[in-house]
Design an enzyme around this catalytic site. Structure first.
Site, PDB file in Angstrom:
ATOM      1  CG  HIS A 125      -1.553 -17.763 -28.484  1.00 15.44           C
ATOM      2  ND1 HIS A 125      -0.251 -18.020 -28.839  1.00 15.44           N
ATOM      3  CD2 HIS A 125      -1.638 -18.050 -27.155  1.00 15.44           C
ATOM      4  CE1 HIS A 125       0.417 -18.457 -27.790  1.00 15.44           C
ATOM      5  NE2 HIS A 125      -0.395 -18.479 -26.751  1.00 15.44           N
ATOM      6  CG  ASN A 151       4.223 -20.723 -26.115  1.00 18.55           C
ATOM      7  OD1 ASN A 151       3.329 -20.588 -26.950  1.00 18.55           O
ATOM      8  ND2 ASN A 151       4.063 -20.422 -24.843  1.00 18.55           N
ATOM      9  CG  HIS A 195      -8.200 -29.362 -26.615  1.00 14.73           C
ATOM     10  ND1 HIS A 195      -7.404 -29.584 -25.515  1.00 14.73           N
ATOM     11  CD2 HIS A 195      -9.473 -29.417 -26.175  1.00 14.73           C
ATOM     12  CE1 HIS A 195      -8.160 -29.768 -24.457  1.00 14.73           C
ATOM     13  NE2 HIS A 195      -9.423 -29.661 -24.828  1.00 14.73           N
ATOM     14  CE1 TYR A 201      -5.054 -24.516 -23.770  1.00  8.68           C
ATOM     15  CE2 TYR A 201      -4.827 -23.942 -26.082  1.00  8.68           C
ATOM     16  CZ  TYR A 201      -4.338 -23.914 -24.787  1.00  8.68           C
ATOM     17  OH  TYR A 201      -3.167 -23.279 -24.505  1.00  8.68           O
TER      18      TYR A 201
HETATM   19 FE1  HDE Z   1      -2.744 -21.454 -24.274  1.00  3.41          FE
HETATM   20  N1  HDE Z   1      -4.610 -20.886 -24.771  1.00  3.41           N
HETATM   21  N2  HDE Z   1      -3.261 -21.476 -22.318  1.00  3.41           N
HETATM   22  N3  HDE Z   1      -0.809 -21.876 -23.704  1.00  3.41           N
HETATM   23  N4  HDE Z   1      -2.160 -21.391 -26.158  1.00  3.41           N
HETATM   24  C1  HDE Z   1      -5.041 -20.638 -26.009  1.00  3.41           C
HETATM   25  O1  HDE Z   1      -7.069 -21.429 -26.905  1.00  3.41           O
HETATM   26  C2  HDE Z   1      -4.525 -21.451 -21.857  1.00  3.41           C
HETATM   27  C3  HDE Z   1      -0.353 -22.078 -22.452  1.00  3.41           C
HETATM   28  C4  HDE Z   1      -0.943 -21.721 -26.664  1.00  3.41           C
HETATM   29  O2  HDE Z   1      -2.842 -21.102 -32.681  1.00  3.41           O
HETATM   30  C5  HDE Z   1      -6.532 -20.428 -26.084  1.00  3.41           C
HETATM   31  O3  HDE Z   1      -7.954 -21.703 -28.944  1.00  3.41           O
HETATM   32  C6  HDE Z   1      -4.546 -21.648 -20.440  1.00  3.41           C
HETATM   33  C7  HDE Z   1       0.965 -22.631 -22.463  1.00  3.41           C
HETATM   34  C8  HDE Z   1      -0.917 -21.501 -28.089  1.00  3.41           C
HETATM   35  O4  HDE Z   1      -4.949 -21.349 -32.135  1.00  3.41           O
HETATM   36  C9  HDE Z   1      -6.989 -20.665 -24.642  1.00  3.41           C
HETATM   37  C10 HDE Z   1      -3.246 -21.776 -20.067  1.00  3.41           C
HETATM   38  C11 HDE Z   1       1.300 -22.743 -23.787  1.00  3.41           C
HETATM   39  C12 HDE Z   1      -2.191 -21.049 -28.413  1.00  3.41           C
HETATM   40  C13 HDE Z   1      -5.673 -20.935 -23.942  1.00  3.41           C
HETATM   41  C14 HDE Z   1      -2.441 -21.678 -21.254  1.00  3.41           C
HETATM   42  C15 HDE Z   1       0.173 -22.261 -24.537  1.00  3.41           C
HETATM   43  C16 HDE Z   1      -2.940 -21.002 -27.189  1.00  3.41           C
HETATM   44  C17 HDE Z   1      -6.960 -19.155 -26.738  1.00  3.41           C
HETATM   45  C18 HDE Z   1      -2.683 -21.972 -18.666  1.00  3.41           C
HETATM   46  C19 HDE Z   1       2.622 -23.255 -24.368  1.00  3.41           C
HETATM   47  C20 HDE Z   1      -2.679 -20.634 -29.779  1.00  3.41           C
HETATM   48  C21 HDE Z   1      -7.500 -19.539 -28.094  1.00  3.41           C
HETATM   49  C22 HDE Z   1      -3.094 -23.145 -18.074  1.00  3.41           C
HETATM   50  C23 HDE Z   1       2.839 -24.651 -24.127  1.00  3.41           C
HETATM   51  C24 HDE Z   1      -3.375 -21.768 -30.482  1.00  3.41           C
HETATM   52  C25 HDE Z   1      -7.532 -20.982 -28.069  1.00  3.41           C
HETATM   53  C26 HDE Z   1      -3.750 -21.376 -31.881  1.00  3.41           C
HETATM   54  C27 HDE Z   1      -4.281 -20.618 -27.113  1.00  3.41           C
HETATM   55  C28 HDE Z   1      -5.641 -21.218 -22.639  1.00  3.41           C
HETATM   56  C29 HDE Z   1      -1.032 -21.737 -21.228  1.00  3.41           C
HETATM   57  C30 HDE Z   1       0.215 -22.217 -25.966  1.00  3.41           C
HETATM   58  C31 HDE Z   1      -7.801 -19.564 -24.014  1.00  3.41           C
HETATM   59  C32 HDE Z   1      -5.775 -21.663 -19.563  1.00  3.41           C
HETATM   60  C33 HDE Z   1       1.806 -23.048 -21.257  1.00  3.41           C
HETATM   61  C34 HDE Z   1       0.265 -21.719 -29.027  1.00  3.41           C
HETATM   62  O5  HDE Z   1      -7.808 -21.779 -24.538  1.00  3.41           O
END
Ligand code: HDE
Length: 720
Positions: A77, A149, A340, A363
């Site tokens: 993202h 999402n 988060h 997060y």
């Molecule tokens: Fe994320 N995801 N994600 N994700 N995600 C991040 O956090 C992660 C997942 C989502 O506009 C990171 O600050 C793991 C699902 C959005 O700043 C990180 C897993 C969904 C955003 C991270 C998932 C999301 C992130 C990268 C599997 C939809 C952008 C930067 C367990 C419900 C937030 C950050 C923004 C961002 C980890 C799966 C949505 C690395 C480990 C499912 C919208 O922490």
């Protein structure tokens, strides 16, 4: 210049005086230590042609700061756009949750960040990808983040697979190719051995992955969460955002062209809409499932590869969000905002979805390396509107000056302050779920139906949507270099829909396999019984769901739609102004595009301003095209190959096209004319509006409301 006033520095006043002034205000240029700068154009040298001196602390400070201006981009993202707004709750929800900001009448400030997932910060907005939809609610009970999402399901069922999924979709490690694209071997290799991804693949290959605008996307919390009421009773919940402008997408060919013509298309569109006062809005909805009904569905509520069809549990709308202010500074706000899923408020809690549980760790961890300090909550965009009181201290970049004499709890030194809050004071308590289980690395059998909702999604699409989805998989697999990967994916597709698999196979020039190729699920732990990991297909009874197709979205407005007006000298300006007034009255915008910039001459003698020349204009960033009338104007446009191409391209992308007096001749000079001359041609169902056959304005407005005439694309492809 304000700074000339002398200030007396007393100890008492020091912190007030230390407030930073705004860059660009009516002040002198200073160093970071507040020293006024005399010359910001020349470094300090030994003689005016001599070497620069290391002593030049002003230049050193400036360049050192510059050298460190970049922070690591988000691992996923990375590319995002954001806006401020307000959330207003209007639903009767107290029966289910005590969360204050969800109670009818409450207004809460929000900051929302939309993003693509795979591309880097500088990648294109129109990549085929999932879009992030993160909302930070600054509630008076603390910050609540809904980090969702624009698609309601996910690729994997367990967080432990997330690094593999992302490594697979990101550019390949040896050559960092391709940027912001899933059409390559490593991604499809992962998918081909991960049958649980099939439902999400249907969404990611559908037009949902190439939205017309961030303002025209749905949002989903994806996981099942819990709501908890005052009495401590819980229910399950899925969260939804429904855009008031409806859900719309562009065509894939168009998306690829927008990526070159305006890679900031979505970012610009969001910015300009808010800037012009056309504030994007979404309704907030919940699907509620009582705890007693947890097991009544043919899928597991804890499985993030499943949605709850709206036919089974309707979405209740309980609030509205309006984005009404652009950020002041991209880095300070959009880049530094830290979301988060674990930022909760009383009344909302987690479920045991194993994907959600893993996110709860990730997060905070990622912000530590991205923002560089455990004090990231002190960055203005991340601050809670509640004053923070705790005994956490120090660390890199600490902003707060804690004046208390001690920093431990419990304490007597501070008479027990800050106190723990009881439940009646709003103290957060986790839902008291009973857990009595063996510690295992395992997945419930109720997670193993990987195909029936993929089939449900495919069956719910209109013919045009099915066509787009099929072509998207054909495109992606054609880019895959390894034949075995293509075959394995086809094997999985046979489990979703036989015709889909056959149509994809046809384009790849291979025979569709009879079923799965080899072992369907290769993600089986060592020592486990592979049989227990084979997918099952449960009959979900529901054969299609209207909410899953964008064909059923709202089509009642042309608000914020942008119309391209092709015009030249001799334009019938009176008729043009009346059409434009009608479009603007309905909330649309327009740009006049002419062979060159400056004013064009109208037949009435008045001038019409050209907003763009054909040199830079491109049809792909518009929703509809109007060919202005007037004999001389039409002739001039016919003589411009760029104008002819503009209209043909808009036709190819199924956009409404209207022609003013005499401009039908222009259309007949293009490929569109060939189509129009065919037998039984029906201009209305083709989205073509011609002057002289009823009111152009109302017919054109009606056509723009329809967004696109996809049937055109199936009936006839056009070379543009
Ligand atoms: Fe994320 N995801 N994600 N994700 N995600 C991040 O956090 C992660 C997942 C989502 O506009 C990171 O600050 C793991 C699902 C959005 O700043 C990180 C897993 C969904 C955003 C991270 C998932 C999301 C992130 C990268 C599997 C939809 C952008 C930067 C367990 C419900 C937030 C950050 C923004 C961002 C980890 C799966 C949505 C690395 C480990 C499912 C919208 O922490």
């Amino acid at each position: 210049m304000k700074s000339k006033t002398k200030k007396t520095v007393t100890n008492k006043k020091l912190t007030d005086l230390q407030k930073n002034t705004e860059n660009g205000s009516n002040e002198f240029l200073t160093t970071n230590q507040g020293l006024k700068i005399l010359d910001n154009q020349n470094s300090l040298k030994a003689g005016d042609r001599g070497p620069t001196l290391l002593e030049d602390f002003i230049m050193r400070e400036k360049i050192t700061h510059f050298d460190h201006e970049r922070i690591p981009e988000r691992i996923v993202h990375a590319r995002g756009s954001a806006a401020h707004g307000i959330f207003e709750a209007y639903g009767n929800i107290s029966k289910y949750t005590k969360a204050g900001f969800l109670q009818a009448g409450r207004k809460t400030p929000v900051f929302v960040r939309f993003s693509t997932v795979a591309g880097s910060r500088g990648s294109t907005d129109l990549a085929r990808d999932v879009r992030g939809f993160s909302v930070k609610f600054y509630t008076d009970e603390g910050n609540y983040d809904l980090v969702g999402n624009n698609m309601p399901v996910f690729f994997i069922q367990d967080a432990i697979k997330f690094p593999d999924l992302i490594h697979a979709v990101k550019p390949e490690p040896h050559n960092e190719i391709p940027q912001a694209a899933s059409a390559h071997d490593t991604f499809w290799d992962f998918i081909s051995i991960m049958p649980e991804s099939m439902h999400m693949i249907m969404w990611a290959m559908s037009d949902r992955a190439i939205p017309r605008s961030l303002r025209m996307m749905e949002g989903f919390g994806v996981h099942t969460f819990r709501l908890i009421n005052e009495a401590g009773k819980a229910c399950f919940v899925k969260f939804h955002w429904k855009p008031l402008l409806g859900v719309h997408s562009v065509a894939w060919d168009e998306a690829t062209r927008i990526s070159g013509k305006d890679p900031d298309f979505h970012r610009r569109d969001l910015w300009e809409a808010i800037d012009s006062g056309a504030f994007p809005q979404w309704e907030f909805g919940v699907q509620i499932v009582e705890e007693k009904d947890e097991h009544k569905f043919p899928f597991d509520l804890l499985d993030p590869t499943k949605l709850i069809p709206e036919e089974l549990v309707p979405v209740q709308l309980i609030g509205k969000m309006t984005l009404n202010r652009n950020p002041d500074n991209f880095f300070a706000e959009t880049e530094q905002v830290a979301f988060h899923p674990g930022h909760l408020v009383p009344g909302i809690d987690f479920s045991n979805d194993p994907l959600l549980q893993g996110r709860l760790f990730s997060y905070t961890d990622t912000q530590l390396s991205r923002l560089g300090s455990p004090n990231f909550h002190e960055i203005p965009i991340n601050r809670s509107v509640n004053t923070v009181h705790n005994n956490q201290r120090d660390g890199h970049m600490r902003q707060q000056i804690n004046s208390a004499k001690s920093a431990h709890d419990p304490n007597n030194t501070m008479s027990g302050c800050p106190f723990q809050a009881g439940k009646k004071d709003g103290g957060f308590s986790s839902y008291t779920e009973r857990i009595d289980a063996a510690k295992v690395r395992a997945r419930s059998q109720s997670f193993f139906d990987h195909f029936s909702q993929a089939t449900l999604f495919f069956n719910s699409q209109s013919d045009a949507e099915k066509n787009h989805l099929t072509n998207a998989i054909r495109f992606e697999l054609s880019k895959v270099q390894t034949p075995a990967i293509r075959e394995r994916v086809l094997g999985l597709l046979t489990q979703v829909d036989k015709k889909l698999a056959a149509d994809v196979a046809d384009a790849l020039g291979i025979k569709v396999p009879a079923g799965p190729v080899g072992v369907m699920n290769m993600s089986v732990p060592a020592d486990a019984d592979p049989k227990k990991f084979q997918p099952i297909k449960v009959d979900q009874k529901l054969k299609s769901s209207a909410a899953l197709s964008m064909a059923n979205t709202k089509k009642d407005s042309i608000k914020t739609r942008c119309v391209a007006v092709l015009a030249a000298d001799g334009v019938d300006d009176i008729a043009l102004h009346s059409l434009l007034a009608a479009l603007v009255k309905e909330g649309a915008t327009y740009k006049v595009i002419a062979p060159k910039l400056g004013n064009i001459k109208g037949v009435s003698g008045a001038a019409v301003k050209a907003d763009q020349s054909l040199l830079i204009a491109t049809s792909v960033v518009y929703d509809a095209v109007f060919i202005a009338g007037g004999e001389k104007c039409v002739k001039a446009l016919i003589a411009e190959p760029d104008a002819l191409h503009f209209a043909e391209e808009a036709y190819k992308h199924c956009k409404p096209i209207a022609a003013g007096t005499g401009a039908e001749e222009f259309l007949h000079t293009t490929y569109i004319g060939t189509v129009m001359s065919s037998n039984n041609y029906d201009a209305v169902s083709d989205g073509i509006v011609i002057q002289g056959k009823g009111s152009v304005a109302s017919a054109f407005i009606g056509a723009i409301k329809q967004h696109r005439f996809w049937n055109r694309e199936i009936a006839r492809q056009i070379p543009a």
